[in-house]
Design an enzyme around this catalytic site. Structure first.
Site, PDB file in Angstrom:
ATOM      1  CB  SER A 280      43.779  45.216  43.802  1.00 62.07           C
ATOM      2  OG  SER A 280      42.646  45.652  43.093  1.00 62.07           O
TER       3      SER A 280
ATOM      4  CD  GLU B 234      39.609  42.733  45.488  1.00 66.16           C
ATOM      5  OE1 GLU B 234      40.567  43.465  45.810  1.00 66.16           O
ATOM      6  OE2 GLU B 234      39.172  42.667  44.324  1.00 66.16           O
TER       7      GLU B 234
ATOM      8  CG  ASP C 259      40.591  38.108  45.083  1.00 63.90           C
ATOM      9  OD1 ASP C 259      41.751  37.993  45.515  1.00 63.90           O
ATOM     10  OD2 ASP C 259      40.324  38.469  43.917  1.00 63.90           O
TER      11      ASP C 259
ATOM     12  CG  HIS D 177      40.797  41.499  40.232  1.00 64.60           C
ATOM     13  ND1 HIS D 177      40.934  40.544  39.245  1.00 64.60           N
ATOM     14  CD2 HIS D 177      41.896  42.286  40.145  1.00 64.60           C
ATOM     15  CE1 HIS D 177      42.080  40.736  38.607  1.00 64.60           C
ATOM     16  NE2 HIS D 177      42.679  41.792  39.132  1.00 64.60           N
TER      17      HIS D 177
ATOM     18  CG  ASN E 105      51.141  43.681  42.443  1.00 63.59           C
ATOM     19  OD1 ASN E 105      50.967  44.796  42.918  1.00 63.59           O
ATOM     20  ND2 ASN E 105      50.568  43.300  41.318  1.00 63.59           N
TER      21      ASN E 105
ATOM     22  CE  LYS F 119      48.277  40.659  42.024  1.00 60.40           C
ATOM     23  NZ  LYS F 119      46.864  40.532  41.740  1.00 60.40           N
TER      24      LYS F 119
ATOM     25  CG  HIS G 204      46.675  43.001  46.267  1.00 65.22           C
ATOM     26  ND1 HIS G 204      47.813  43.354  45.576  1.00 65.22           N
ATOM     27  CD2 HIS G 204      45.691  42.890  45.342  1.00 65.22           C
ATOM     28  CE1 HIS G 204      47.523  43.474  44.290  1.00 65.22           C
ATOM     29  NE2 HIS G 204      46.242  43.200  44.128  1.00 65.22           N
TER      30      HIS G 204
END
Ligand SMILES: *Cc1c(COP(=O)(O)O)cnc(C)c1O
Length: 417
Positions: free
Chosen positions: A156, A152, A197, A111, A22, A232, A200
């Protein structure tokens, strides 16, 4: 596995191209970031020595928080030792004194760090189908108390983006927001908060690399809690939560992962600052997106089964509006992030092999060719959705990506998928 350098890593002594990290910009190996880390160690020592609420909070923490506030145009930011801890803490602190009619309404693909903490609260956990706004609306109708809506930024395992602008509209229409649930607990008025969140997305997407909050269609002020990790794309470790002053004060007093945990190492905080500056100023993001485009083009040319996403333009009225204004929004049905899932499926003649076994075998076949692509299995993804998950980085060369495509095609012939 030994450390990764220029996209090459080594597993059990075998060197391979790493498509499993990542570290999307290669910043964990960046000389300037490492130099900041070393200078931080020399100046402040190896660790913070105490919790932030005792004596662990010093200048580099303040500077990193300030930088986050400036970037996201938020009045306050707090550092956590990891994104996992931050998610656990946010949910636990907000609902610690919660009622049974409180609700946590979140995307089904959130997540584990978020879901685990949500399951442990008295509040109802209501999960809506991935990026399905109608389903979200129906779940919101079941929420009568204080409600946290969460999604998110870049998902992910799928690599697509949360429908943040549209979700923000739904959340605001429902109830007035408040700085903190607790401020008005005594009168039992109902409030809704929105959290994202963006583990990524931070460092990868958006005009300035800030993640989904930095996309044309999203207004950061509509989001009460912005959380992301430095582990990440930023290449260091630790995480931040950006929010209102009142909410930050509340977390400092009630988030146990903040109070009872040693502060982020000051040297790590300094390295994170340097890394964020490089992320913003360098051509690394440009290079990453060129790699993403190169991979996508080749994969589609070779009929590799990239995961298809719901098209954003079909779902989001605001996206259409923004496009009319000439803004750039990804409306492709394939991932435009560094996460590129390949949904390989057994063919009829592959002897009744399960999807999961096929993914594991394909990952091994790729490794034999010097290419590291992990198989993602249940429970990380739903049954039947096991996949190969390619993650791309700015440090990959065009040739690295071509080698990956070749290896995928060879494994397809070998295993019959
Ligand atoms: C990795 C990740 C986290 C946890 O962050 P860490 O800093 O690695 O603990 C949280 N949420 C999502 C979506 C993640 O991918």
């Amino acid at each position: 596995m030994s450390h990764s350098h220029n996209g090459v890593t080594s597993i059990d002594g075998q060197p391979c191209l790493n498509f499993a990290s990542n570290d999307y910009l290669g910043l964990s190996q960046n000389q300037e970031v490492l130099q900041s880390y070393v200078e931080g160690l020399a100046q402040y020592g190896a660790g913070a020595g105490a919790s932030s609420v005792v004596s662990g909070y010093i200048k580099p923490h303040y500077e990193l928080e300030n930088l986050i506030c400036e970037l996201f145009n938020k009045p306050a930011a707090l550092l956590f030792s990891s994104g996992f801890a931050a998610n656990q803490a946010i949910v636990a602190a907000l609902f610690a004194n919660g009622h049974n009619d409180d609700a946590i309404v979140c995307d089904k693909l959130m997540h584990a760090s978020f879901i685990d903490s949500a399951l442990a609260q008295k509040a109802k956990l209501l999960r809506f189908k991935h990026n399905d706004l109608n389903h979200l609306s129906s779940k919101l109708k079941l929420a009568s108390g204080n409600t946290l809506v969460a999604t998110e930024g870049v998902f992910s395992m799928d690599g697509d983006m949360g429908e943040l602008a549209a979700i923000a509209k739904l959340a605001t229409v429902r109830a007035p927001k408040l700085d903190s649930f607790t401020t008005q607990k005594s009168v039992h008025s109902v409030h809704t908060m929105l959290m994202v969140d963006d583990a990524h997305g931070f460092g990868v997407v958006g005009k300035n690399g800030l993640g989904v909050c930095d996309l044309d269609e999203v207004e950061p002020n509509d989001i009460d809690v912005i959380m992301a990790t430095f582990g990440k794309a930023i290449g260091t470790a630790g995480a931040f939560v950006a929010c209102s002053e009142a909410l930050a004060d509340y977390f400092v007093n009630f988030a146990k992962h903040y109070i009872y945990s040693t502060a982020v190492g000051p040297a790590q905080a300094l390295a994170s600052i340097k890394s964020i500056q490089i992320m913003q100023q360098s051509h690394l993001r440009e290079r990453l997106h060129e790699n993403i485009a190169h991979f996508r083009t080749l994969a589609l040319e070779h009929d590799l089964p990239l995961l298809r996403h719901k098209r954003r333009d079909a779902n989001t009225a605001t996206a259409a509006g923004a496009q009319a204004l000439g803004a750039t929004i990804n409306t492709s049905e394939y991932s435009s992030s560094a996460i590129q899932p390949i949904l390989i499926r057994p063919q009829n003649d592959s002897g009744g092999i399960s999807q999961e076994n096929l993914c594991v075998r394909a990952s091994k076949a790729l490794m034999a060719l010097g290419i590291f692509v992990p198989a993602i299995r249940t429970p990380t993804v739903p049954k039947g959705m096991e996949r190969l998950r390619v993650t791309l980085s700015a440090v990959h060369t065009k040739k690295d990506i071509e080698a990956l495509i070749d290896a995928l095609c060879i494994s397809r012939t070998q295993l019959g998928w």
